[in-house]
Motif scaffolding. Structure first.
Motif, PDB file in Angstrom:
ATOM      1  N   PRO A 123       0.843  -1.193   0.000  1.00  0.00           N
ATOM      2  CA  PRO A 123       0.000   0.000   0.000  1.00  0.00           C
ATOM      3  C   PRO A 123       0.879   1.244   0.000  1.00  0.00           C
ATOM      4  O   PRO A 123       2.097   1.160   0.226  1.00  0.00           O
ATOM      5  CB  PRO A 123      -0.757  -0.116   1.329  1.00  0.00           C
ATOM      6  CG  PRO A 123       0.139  -0.926   2.214  1.00  0.00           C
ATOM      7  CD  PRO A 123       0.923  -1.849   1.320  1.00  0.00           C
ATOM      8  N   SER A 124       0.251   2.397  -0.240  1.00  0.00           N
ATOM      9  CA  SER A 124       0.998   3.641  -0.118  1.00  0.00           C
ATOM     10  C   SER A 124       1.506   3.783   1.324  1.00  0.00           C
ATOM     11  O   SER A 124       0.801   3.441   2.277  1.00  0.00           O
ATOM     12  CB  SER A 124       0.092   4.831  -0.448  1.00  0.00           C
ATOM     13  OG  SER A 124       0.679   6.022   0.026  1.00  0.00           O
ATOM     14  N   GLU A 125       2.697   4.306   1.470  1.00  0.00           N
ATOM     15  CA  GLU A 125       3.293   4.492   2.796  1.00  0.00           C
ATOM     16  C   GLU A 125       2.484   5.475   3.646  1.00  0.00           C
ATOM     17  O   GLU A 125       2.660   5.558   4.856  1.00  0.00           O
ATOM     18  CB  GLU A 125       4.747   4.948   2.676  1.00  0.00           C
ATOM     19  CG  GLU A 125       5.000   6.177   1.816  1.00  0.00           C
ATOM     20  CD  GLU A 125       5.221   5.852   0.325  1.00  0.00           C
ATOM     21  OE1 GLU A 125       4.576   4.913  -0.188  1.00  0.00           O
ATOM     22  OE2 GLU A 125       6.028   6.546  -0.316  1.00  0.00           O
ATOM     23  N   PHE A 126       1.560   6.242   3.005  1.00  0.00           N
ATOM     24  CA  PHE A 126       0.757   7.224   3.755  1.00  0.00           C
ATOM     25  C   PHE A 126      -0.537   6.615   4.295  1.00  0.00           C
ATOM     26  O   PHE A 126      -1.132   7.164   5.208  1.00  0.00           O
ATOM     27  CB  PHE A 126       0.411   8.417   2.847  1.00  0.00           C
ATOM     28  CG  PHE A 126       1.637   9.134   2.346  1.00  0.00           C
ATOM     29  CD1 PHE A 126       2.368   9.946   3.194  1.00  0.00           C
ATOM     30  CD2 PHE A 126       2.074   8.974   1.034  1.00  0.00           C
ATOM     31  CE1 PHE A 126       3.504  10.604   2.749  1.00  0.00           C
ATOM     32  CE2 PHE A 126       3.215   9.610   0.579  1.00  0.00           C
ATOM     33  CZ  PHE A 126       3.938  10.429   1.436  1.00  0.00           C
ATOM     34  N   THR A 127      -0.967   5.516   3.716  1.00  0.00           N
ATOM     35  CA  THR A 127      -2.290   4.951   4.076  1.00  0.00           C
ATOM     36  C   THR A 127      -2.234   3.425   4.115  1.00  0.00           C
ATOM     37  O   THR A 127      -2.981   2.755   3.413  1.00  0.00           O
ATOM     38  CB  THR A 127      -3.347   5.379   3.037  1.00  0.00           C
ATOM     39  OG1 THR A 127      -2.840   5.035   1.738  1.00  0.00           O
ATOM     40  CG2 THR A 127      -3.653   6.858   3.077  1.00  0.00           C
ATOM     41  N   SER A 128      -1.352   2.890   4.950  1.00  0.00           N
ATOM     42  CA  SER A 128      -1.148   1.433   4.932  1.00  0.00           C
ATOM     43  C   SER A 128      -2.110   0.674   5.843  1.00  0.00           C
ATOM     44  O   SER A 128      -2.255  -0.548   5.720  1.00  0.00           O
ATOM     45  CB  SER A 128       0.292   1.120   5.365  1.00  0.00           C
ATOM     46  OG  SER A 128       1.209   1.768   4.517  1.00  0.00           O
ATOM     47  N   GLY A 129      -2.747   1.381   6.784  1.00  0.00           N
ATOM     48  CA  GLY A 129      -3.486   0.724   7.861  1.00  0.00           C
ATOM     49  C   GLY A 129      -4.544  -0.253   7.393  1.00  0.00           C
ATOM     50  O   GLY A 129      -4.617  -1.388   7.878  1.00  0.00           O
ATOM     51  N   THR A 130      -5.370   0.175   6.434  1.00  0.00           N
ATOM     52  CA  THR A 130      -6.501  -0.696   6.069  1.00  0.00           C
ATOM     53  C   THR A 130      -6.035  -1.914   5.271  1.00  0.00           C
ATOM     54  O   THR A 130      -6.689  -2.956   5.308  1.00  0.00           O
ATOM     55  CB  THR A 130      -7.564   0.094   5.288  1.00  0.00           C
ATOM     56  OG1 THR A 130      -6.956   0.694   4.145  1.00  0.00           O
ATOM     57  CG2 THR A 130      -8.190   1.166   6.165  1.00  0.00           C
ATOM     58  N   THR A 131      -4.907  -1.797   4.583  1.00  0.00           N
ATOM     59  CA  THR A 131      -4.384  -2.967   3.861  1.00  0.00           C
ATOM     60  C   THR A 131      -3.817  -3.970   4.865  1.00  0.00           C
ATOM     61  O   THR A 131      -3.955  -5.189   4.688  1.00  0.00           O
ATOM     62  CB  THR A 131      -3.325  -2.530   2.824  1.00  0.00           C
ATOM     63  OG1 THR A 131      -3.917  -1.576   1.951  1.00  0.00           O
ATOM     64  CG2 THR A 131      -2.813  -3.702   2.011  1.00  0.00           C
ATOM     65  N   VAL A 132      -3.198  -3.458   5.938  1.00  0.00           N
ATOM     66  CA  VAL A 132      -2.725  -4.348   7.006  1.00  0.00           C
ATOM     67  C   VAL A 132      -3.926  -5.059   7.646  1.00  0.00           C
ATOM     68  O   VAL A 132      -3.894  -6.268   7.898  1.00  0.00           O
ATOM     69  CB  VAL A 132      -1.908  -3.548   8.049  1.00  0.00           C
ATOM     70  CG1 VAL A 132      -1.611  -4.394   9.283  1.00  0.00           C
ATOM     71  CG2 VAL A 132      -0.608  -3.031   7.422  1.00  0.00           C
ATOM     72  N   MET A 133      -5.012  -4.312   7.861  1.00  0.00           N
ATOM     73  CA  MET A 133      -6.223  -4.937   8.437  1.00  0.00           C
ATOM     74  C   MET A 133      -6.776  -6.005   7.495  1.00  0.00           C
ATOM     75  O   MET A 133      -7.261  -7.050   7.926  1.00  0.00           O
ATOM     76  CB  MET A 133      -7.283  -3.859   8.709  1.00  0.00           C
ATOM     77  CG  MET A 133      -6.870  -2.909   9.809  1.00  0.00           C
ATOM     78  SD  MET A 133      -7.943  -1.450   9.855  1.00  0.00           S
ATOM     79  CE  MET A 133      -8.896  -1.801  11.291  1.00  0.00           C
TER      80      MET A 133
END
Ligand code: NAD
Length: 501
Positions: A190-200
């Motif tokens: 994911p983009s380094e700015f918005t990785s959270g939801t891909t980790v979820m």
């Protein structure tokens, strides 16, 4: 649950901690590096991640390679893969509030919008599940009585999935379930700015039953991790969404090992407004088309091409409606536009506005940042734009509308086709012939007729020219993640080539 979170209670919220998903395990980076993310709307730390380096990227690719070459996923029945994808969709819906909250905190978009995107993403996982059972090849029983020809669809192998920050969960959901449906394995960045939801999403896929190594997730920088993902010989295909510049560089880099590429890139999408349009609908779509997601959409309607006879009145109506668009804290209910997602993008947008002014265009509304905490930009309308100005040709990726005028159909189509992009366009007219003539002549992957920014899992999406290569979604979406293999089978005695003399 998320709905109670406000800018005030945000400080008490635990910071999200994300690790790398490699071969079914959540791991720290090999060199122990960390990456932090602050909310662009509140300037508060919201997430800390293990930051992958080259060694982690290589391990993830090796895991995906093993999972493809030896693992269960590519060998399963389509029906079994479909069951896992459906389960993933169910878990996305179960956890949608937490995912939406994370999306809002990292991207700055309004919470209700984020929630709708997560629900839309679940629909893509469900749709991909139907394709997992329907992927099939072809056969030829017409090649003579000794020959049977069968065309097989083989999963292409290891796919590098690289996504941007504007629709993090939606865009990974336009790619990954379709690659998985075809039987591929993947490394996702994911983009380094918005990785959270891909980790979820990674945890959801583990819980849904995706085998270890079939999906690996790397949080990290594009020029480090992304670079390995587009050049490594063990990767068979790249599915990239992002800027045209980075996309071109990725294609060039991948050429050394001749990978298949699917590229969803930028756009400078025109909405063409003819004098006989449905006035209210066209004004509303002009405003929605440019301010939705703060204009940070590849599909933003960033150019309005309006027929001369109504141009002045139309611009005035757009300016008036733009004044009432609600911009501010994305955690506040009813907010329509949130913050700009990255600091670089924030500066880029303001620079574009300055350049338009310097080129002689008129900033009829807005044009400045909104004072206070967080990176917000006023809804901005630029009139008197000429086709050769940068504001008419370059992707701004912000809430900045460029308005141009045209005399007739020929000029409208020439203006619409007059940039290097070709992602999408809209035509506004109540005349059937006008709509279809324009739609057929515009060179873009999606043409909306009397509507804007609608999307359906069934309909292919992608761009002409420098807007991209390939199509996502639609019933052929899984085929993009396959190789075609021809089987030629001979029945009965074969005529010898060598004939003794
Ligand atoms: P970007 O090109 O900067 O980054 C996209 C991704 O590529 C990120 O994950 C980034 O880390 C990675 N990356 C950066 N350098 C890389 C490298 N050298 N090698 C490999 N990967 C690298 O784009 P962005 O700023 O995140 O997103 C905005 C852009 O995305 C806009 O131009 C927009 O039009 C485009 N976009 C297109 C679509 C579409 O479907 N056509 C959808 C959304 C966004």
């Amino acid at each position: 649950m998320s709905n109670t979170l406000t800018a005030t209670t945000l400080a008490a919220r635990p910071v999200f901690e994300g690790k790398l998903l490699i071969d079914g395990l959540w791991l720290e980076a090999a060199d122990g590096n960390k990456l932090e993310r602050k909310s662009p709307a509140h300037d508060q730390l919201v997430a800390v991640y293990a930051q992958a380096g080259v060694a982690d990227a290589e391990r993830a690719i090796a895991a995906a390679r093993r999972a493809f070459d030896q693992g269960a996923w590519p060998r399963m029945r389509g029906a079994d893969r479909a069951r896992v994808l459906r389960k993933a969709a169910d878990l996305i819906l179960e956890r949608k509030h937490a995912i939406a909250e994370m999306e809002t905190l990292e991207s700055g978009k309004p919470l209700a919008q984020a929630l709708a995107e997560i629900e839309g993403s679940a629909d893509l996982w469900q749709y991909a599940a139907t394709l997992a059972r329907n992927l099939h090849g072809d056969s030829y029983n017409t090649l003579g009585e000794n020959t049977l020809g069968v065309v097989l669809r083989d999963p292409i192998g290891v796919v590098s999935v690289i996504t941007p920050w504007n629709f993090p969960f939606l865009i990974v959901s336009q790619k990954l379930p379709f690659a998985l449906a075809a039987g591929c394995t993947a490394v996702v960045k994911p983009s380094e700015f918005t990785s959270g939801t891909t980790v979820m999403l990674g945890q959801i896929l583990i819980d849904a039953g995706v085998p270890a190594g079939a999906v690996n997730i790397l949080v990290g920088l594009g020029n480090v991790v992304g670079d390995v993902m587009v050049s490594h010989p063990d990767v068979d295909m790249i599915s990239f969404t992002g800027s045209t510049a980075v996309g071109k560089a990725a294609v060039a880099k991948s050429a050394a090992t001749l990978k298949k590429v699917s590229m969803e890139l930028g756009g400078k999408n025109p909405q063409i407004v003819f004098a006989d349009c449905d006035w209210d609908a066209a004004v509303d779509a002009a405003v929605y088309g440019i301010y939705f997601n703060a204009g940070q959409c590849c599909n933003s309607g960033s150019r309005i091409l309006v027929q001369e006879s109504i141009a002045e009145r139309f611009a005035a109506a757009v300016v008036e409606r733009s004044r009432h668009v609600r911009v501010g804290d994305p955690l506040v209910a009813g907010m329509q536009v949130g913050a700009i997602t990255t600091e670089k993008q924030f500066r880029t947008i303001l620079n574009h506005i300055d350049a338009a002014r310097a080129a002689g265009a008129t900033v009829a509304l807005g044009g400045s940042q909104i004072a206070g905490t967080g990176m917000y930009i006023e809804p901005t309308v630029v009139t008197g734009v000429k086709p050769d100005m940068a504001i008419a040709r370059e992707e701004v990726f912000g809430p900045v509308l460029a308005m141009l005028t045209f005399k007739d159909m020929d000029e409208a189509v020439a203006l619409a086709n007059g940039t290097l992009y070709g992602l999408s366009a809209a035509v506004w007219s109540q005349d059937f012939t006008t709509c279809l003539t324009a739609a057929r002549r515009i060179r873009a992957g999606t043409i909306w007729v009397n509507t804007f920014l609608e999307g359906h899992a069934e309909l292919p999406f992608g761009g002409y020219r420098e807007s991209g290569i390939g199509r996502e979604l639609g019933r052929f979406a899984t085929e993009d993640y396959t190789e075609t293999k021809t089987l030629q089978m001979h029945l009965g005695a074969r005529t010898d080539w060598y004939v003794p003399r």
